[in-house]
Write a protein that holds these residues in place. Structure first.
Motif, mmCIF file in Angstrom:
data_model
loop_
_atom_site.group_PDB
_atom_site.id
_atom_site.type_symbol
_atom_site.label_atom_id
_atom_site.label_comp_id
_atom_site.label_asym_id
_atom_site.label_seq_id
_atom_site.Cartn_x
_atom_site.Cartn_y
_atom_site.Cartn_z
ATOM 1 N N ASP A 162 0.837 -1.197 0.000
ATOM 2 C CA ASP A 162 0.000 0.000 0.000
ATOM 3 C C ASP A 162 0.872 1.246 0.000
ATOM 4 N N ILE A 163 0.474 2.220 -0.825
ATOM 5 C CA ILE A 163 1.239 3.462 -0.893
ATOM 6 C C ILE A 163 0.308 4.652 -1.078
ATOM 7 N N THR A 164 0.580 5.706 -0.337
ATOM 8 C CA THR A 164 0.016 7.023 -0.607
ATOM 9 C C THR A 164 1.181 7.867 -1.105
ATOM 10 N N SER A 165 1.092 8.336 -2.342
ATOM 11 C CA SER A 165 2.228 8.988 -2.997
ATOM 12 C C SER A 165 2.015 10.495 -3.106
ATOM 13 N N LYS A 166 3.021 11.236 -2.667
ATOM 14 C CA LYS A 166 3.010 12.687 -2.759
ATOM 15 C C LYS A 166 4.463 13.146 -2.783
ATOM 16 N N VAL A 167 4.768 14.190 -3.531
ATOM 17 C CA VAL A 167 6.120 14.732 -3.550
ATOM 18 C C VAL A 167 6.088 16.245 -3.357
ATOM 19 N N ILE A 224 13.536 16.669 -5.755
ATOM 20 C CA ILE A 224 12.263 16.003 -5.528
ATOM 21 C C ILE A 224 12.317 15.278 -4.186
ATOM 22 N N TYR A 225 11.385 15.645 -3.298
ATOM 23 C CA TYR A 225 11.372 15.098 -1.947
ATOM 24 C C TYR A 225 10.163 14.165 -1.781
ATOM 25 N N TRP A 237 9.967 15.701 5.168
ATOM 26 C CA TRP A 237 9.782 16.942 4.430
ATOM 27 C C TRP A 237 8.405 17.569 4.580
ATOM 28 N N ASP A 238 7.419 16.797 5.061
ATOM 29 C CA ASP A 238 6.075 17.361 5.214
ATOM 30 C C ASP A 238 5.182 16.313 5.864
ATOM 31 N N ASP A 239 4.007 16.751 6.333
ATOM 32 C CA ASP A 239 3.013 15.808 6.838
ATOM 33 C C ASP A 239 2.182 15.276 5.675
#
Length: 451
Positions: free
Chosen positions: A183-188, A199-200, A406-408
């Motif tokens: 399972d993945i929730t992807s955000k950059v 790219i973080y 790098w972020d929530d």
């Protein structure tokens, strides 16, 4: 005694990290481009100006692009600008997520292992394997909100991905077979630097091995794309990749060496599998574009006597002189011949801009890309006028907020509905055989939209 840090070199590892960063030089003397850095991973400072003259851009395209982009230097440009289709590859970000699954057999091996440290060796090798595809420097298309990608014809698993948010751009994916759940929730997040972009990875990746029940969590390194305007575009991902067993506390820490003078250290990955008290158990070494190997080690990180280095993963054979540097598996991801029965109309394969680019029709690809973006804006307006909030079909937004370096991150969870949907189709004898190429791309949830 702690093992030697692969970042510092020495010990077993033959790959010594260069104390120099990659060769850089400003593009000086070119009016309008002062201060942009060109990085040649294979050469020295004396050939940087020659390197600057290379790349995929025509002069007029480069000038126009820079006029638009120079005001964004230092900013996160994840979804701020519209980019020319000439820098794209005929694949979406959802398909790029699916490309990770090429070597899914490594997860089957991990699940079958009794040794918890070898579980980590195979799982880490799986996550290293995707970086071979990352060396392709063409940009994938950003998915339309509600767009999906499904794959049911490789490795005995079912894969589904969906674009769950447009601002900020976020995707979610789920893959499962008898051995694992992925399972993945992807955000950059990005930082545009003129001739490069950082790219973080803000996403969350969780892998569950069914036999043992252990849950693994991945924290990948950031990535830098060099020479966006001047020179040949190339990718580097210096830093640590950490894969943690959340059940036991064991972990893998693999260091991606930065590219140094004349390519020294480029592609090299070194590190260890540690137990929960951070004692090294297995060393790992290799190149992310070739292969990974492992060997049991002592408390100082040195190979145990009587053991030998064994290969855990090797890149598969690839086509020669492929236009987009695709692997055979990447072509399979795009293929209509391997689409499942009753393909969702929201599937990335059906995007007219992606298909036009694959056929080599760049003007049509650009027109279709603009049309899709206009229709997406029209749907957003329609949705907001009705006071509705977009709701993904196959994933649910949770209340869980996952902190990252790098972020929530707002976590999306697979809701199981796709499994039911696919099972109903597979069990039905009444599904008509249709030409999937005749299906119109349709990720939209609202009607009466401006074309």
């Amino acid at each position: 005694m702690a093992p030697k840090d692969p970042k510092q070199g020495g010990g077993f590892f033959a790959s010594i990290a260069s104390t120099f960063s990659a060769v850089t030089k400003s593009v000086n003397g070119l009016v309008g481009y002062e201060g942009l850095e060109v990085i040649n991973p294979d050469g020295g400072t004396d050939d940087v100006h020659e390197e600057a003259s290379k790349g995929r851009w025509k002069q007029e395209d480069r000038d126009g692009y820079w006029k638009v982009m120079q005001k964004y230097v230092g900013a996160d440009v994840t979804s701020m600008v519209t980019l020319p289709v000439l820098i794209f590859e005929p694949m979406t970000m959802l398909q790029k997520m699916a490309e990770l699954m090429e070597y899914s057999h490594l997860l089957d091996l991990a699940d079958e292992c009794e040794d918890p440290y070898m579980q980590l060796v195979y799982s880490a090798s799986f996550f290293i394997s995707v970086y071979y595809a990352f060396q392709r420097t063409w940009k994938p298309f950003n998915p339309i909100l509600g767009e999906t990608y499904e794959m049911v014809n490789h490795g005995g698993f079912t894969f589904v991905a969906e674009q769950v948010s447009h601002h900020p751009p976020m995707s979610a994916a789920h893959a499962e077979n008898e051995h694992f759940i992925y399972d993945i929730t992807s955000k950059v997040k990005t930082k545009f630097l003129g001739n490069s972009i950082d790219i973080y990875p803000v996403g969350r990746t969780r892998l569950t091995l069914k036999k043992s029940g252990v849950v693994l969590d991945l924290a990948p390194p950031p990535t830098k794309v060099n020479n966006l305007i001047f020179g040949r575009t190339w990718v580097d991902s210096p830093g640590d990749m950490v894969l943690t067993n959340l059940t036991t506390g064991d972990k893998v820490v693999l260091y991606f060496q930065p590219c140094g003078w004349f390519g020294a250290g480029r592609y090299e990955v070194d590190g260890y599998v540690y137990n929960s008290t951070e004692e090294p158990k297995i060393l790992m070494t290799g190149k992310w574009n070739e292969s990974m190997s492992y060997q049991p080690c002592d408390a100082e990180g040195e190979p145990l006597p009587g053991t030998e280095l064994k290969e855990s993963w090797k890149v598969a054979e690839v086509p020669e002189n492929d236009k987009f540097q695709y692997t055979y598996f990447a072509h399979k991801i795009n293929s209509f011949d391997t689409a499942p029965k009753k393909l969702l109309a929201s599937d990335s394969r059906l995007r007219p801009d992606r298909f036009a680019l694959e056929q080599g029709d760049i003007p049509k690809a650009g027109f279709e890309k603009s049309s899709l973006e206009e229709r997406q804006r029209a749907e957003k307006k329609n949705r907001e006028e009705k006071g509705h909030e977009f709701a993904p079909r196959w994933f649910d937004k949770t209340d869980e907020i996952c902190p990252t370096t790098w972020d929530d991150l707002q976590v999306y969870q697979y809701n199981g509905k796709y499994t039911e949907h696919r099972a109903a189709i597979d069990d039905s004898d009444s599904v008509e055989a249709i030409d999937v190429k005749s299906i119109e791309f349709n990720p939209w949830q609202y009607e009466n939209l401006a074309a």
